[in-house]
Design an enzyme around this catalytic site. Sequence first.
Site, PDB file in Angstrom:
ATOM      1  N   HIS A  49       0.839  -1.202   0.000  1.00 49.28           N
ATOM      2  CA  HIS A  49       0.000   0.000   0.000  1.00 49.28           C
ATOM      3  C   HIS A  49       0.874   1.251   0.000  1.00 49.28           C
ATOM      4  O   HIS A  49       0.565   2.245  -0.682  1.00 49.28           O
ATOM      5  CB  HIS A  49      -0.910  -0.040   1.237  1.00 49.28           C
ATOM      6  CG  HIS A  49      -1.750   1.172   1.424  1.00 49.28           C
ATOM      7  ND1 HIS A  49      -1.438   2.157   2.340  1.00 49.28           N
ATOM      8  CD2 HIS A  49      -2.893   1.576   0.828  1.00 49.28           C
ATOM      9  CE1 HIS A  49      -2.357   3.101   2.296  1.00 49.28           C
ATOM     10  NE2 HIS A  49      -3.253   2.784   1.394  1.00 49.28           N
ATOM     11  N   GLU A  52       2.226   1.753  -3.455  1.00 41.84           N
ATOM     12  CA  GLU A  52       1.136   2.245  -4.318  1.00 41.84           C
ATOM     13  C   GLU A  52       0.991   3.764  -4.206  1.00 41.84           C
ATOM     14  O   GLU A  52       0.731   4.455  -5.190  1.00 41.84           O
ATOM     15  CB  GLU A  52      -0.177   1.551  -3.944  1.00 41.84           C
ATOM     16  CG  GLU A  52      -1.393   2.038  -4.713  1.00 41.84           C
ATOM     17  CD  GLU A  52      -2.574   2.329  -3.805  1.00 41.84           C
ATOM     18  OE1 GLU A  52      -3.155   3.433  -3.927  1.00 41.84           O
ATOM     19  OE2 GLU A  52      -2.898   1.473  -2.961  1.00 41.84           O
TER      20      GLU A  52
END
Length: 423
Positions: A49, A52
């Site tokens: 995450h 990202e």
Amino acid sequence: MLEQVRKTCLPNGVTVLTERMPGLRSATIGVWIRRGSRHEPAELNGICHFIEHAVFKGTERRTALDIAIESDRLGGHLDAYTTHELTGFSMKVVDAAIGQALDLLADIVARPRFDPDDLAVEQRVILEEIKMVEDTPEELLAELFNAAFFPNHSLGRPIEGTPATVSSFDRERTIAFHQQGYATHNIVVAAAGNVEHEALVELVDRAFAAHSMATPPVAYEKAPTIAAPIIIERKRDLEQAHMILAAPWPAATSDERFAASLLVSILGGGTSSRLWQAIREERGLAYSVGAAASAFSDVGMFQIYAGTSPDQLDEVLDLSLIELRRIVREPVGEDELRLVKDQAISSILLALESSSMRAGTLARQEILHGRRIPPEETIARIEAVTAEELQALAQRAFRTEALGFGALGNLNGFRVDRARLEI
């Protein structure tokens, strides 16, 4: 529609998928990575995450502002997300801009700069995101319950990570995980809309020509051992009590996934579902109530969720258990089964009108199943589900000893034991 789908595996390991949708002047193109939070060791929880987010802070060729301006110029439909099993980046653009969109996405994915100052800024952003989850009771309960349902396993850890892990993501750690996780054999490029397969393959080949593929395979955790937890978390400052009633469920690759989807719909998938009618419409006990399933490649979890006043939690739990007992003991009627089949088939057919849905489905099916599953096949499998299959699945899944329960709120005096969960 299958004849419109084409697939090419490049020598460097990148998979390219296209689905041509004649008549459109647009296309959705995306880059999906076969890595998500379940592929992280505990000390790196949240790094997928984090990456990202961090790739948007700048690349070797573009600053963060350049990325934002170019995204807006191309239409502003740039989406990115992280799940337990994959990470995705996609854009919807006019067909003439497919090459520009791919160039931007490939630059973001393959050549992020990971400047230490930028990483520090993004750490602060994600720490605020974690606080936001902690201030959202239904999300907080879900994270607490997942950790207990999948004990000591990456599926039980939060996708966004923890303050301790996120604070440890320096440039060295981030680059190391990116080089391994974003290697070319983990990359799937998918596009749907007015797109030519051979032209896209050529563009992808050039865009990822210099990207690393020589990384050794890494062994990740196997399927988790599923627990049947009962957790009661008291939080005095909440007006509502939030509850989860859960059970093990078929995996996303299981042949039972079609029956499982219909069973979820019958119990709590819409406004005509049993839970919605019994708890909200007939008694007005909750605004938010329903059922859902989380299906991973090798395991799944069924959940009933509701938010209600603390003094009504006992009744909501009892009504939920009544519906589980009924679905276990009584076959689903012909009309109800027809209703949820029609609902599922309509959802599939409506999604075919969206290039974004088609591109995402192409990528997810490739990552999960290793093949394209045409809508006709899915519809046929749904139509073939019988009431007897639904009851058999319910009897295997909804067992007293397998049920888990979680509650969060101002719950003084509220108690649940295993006997209360008897099916």
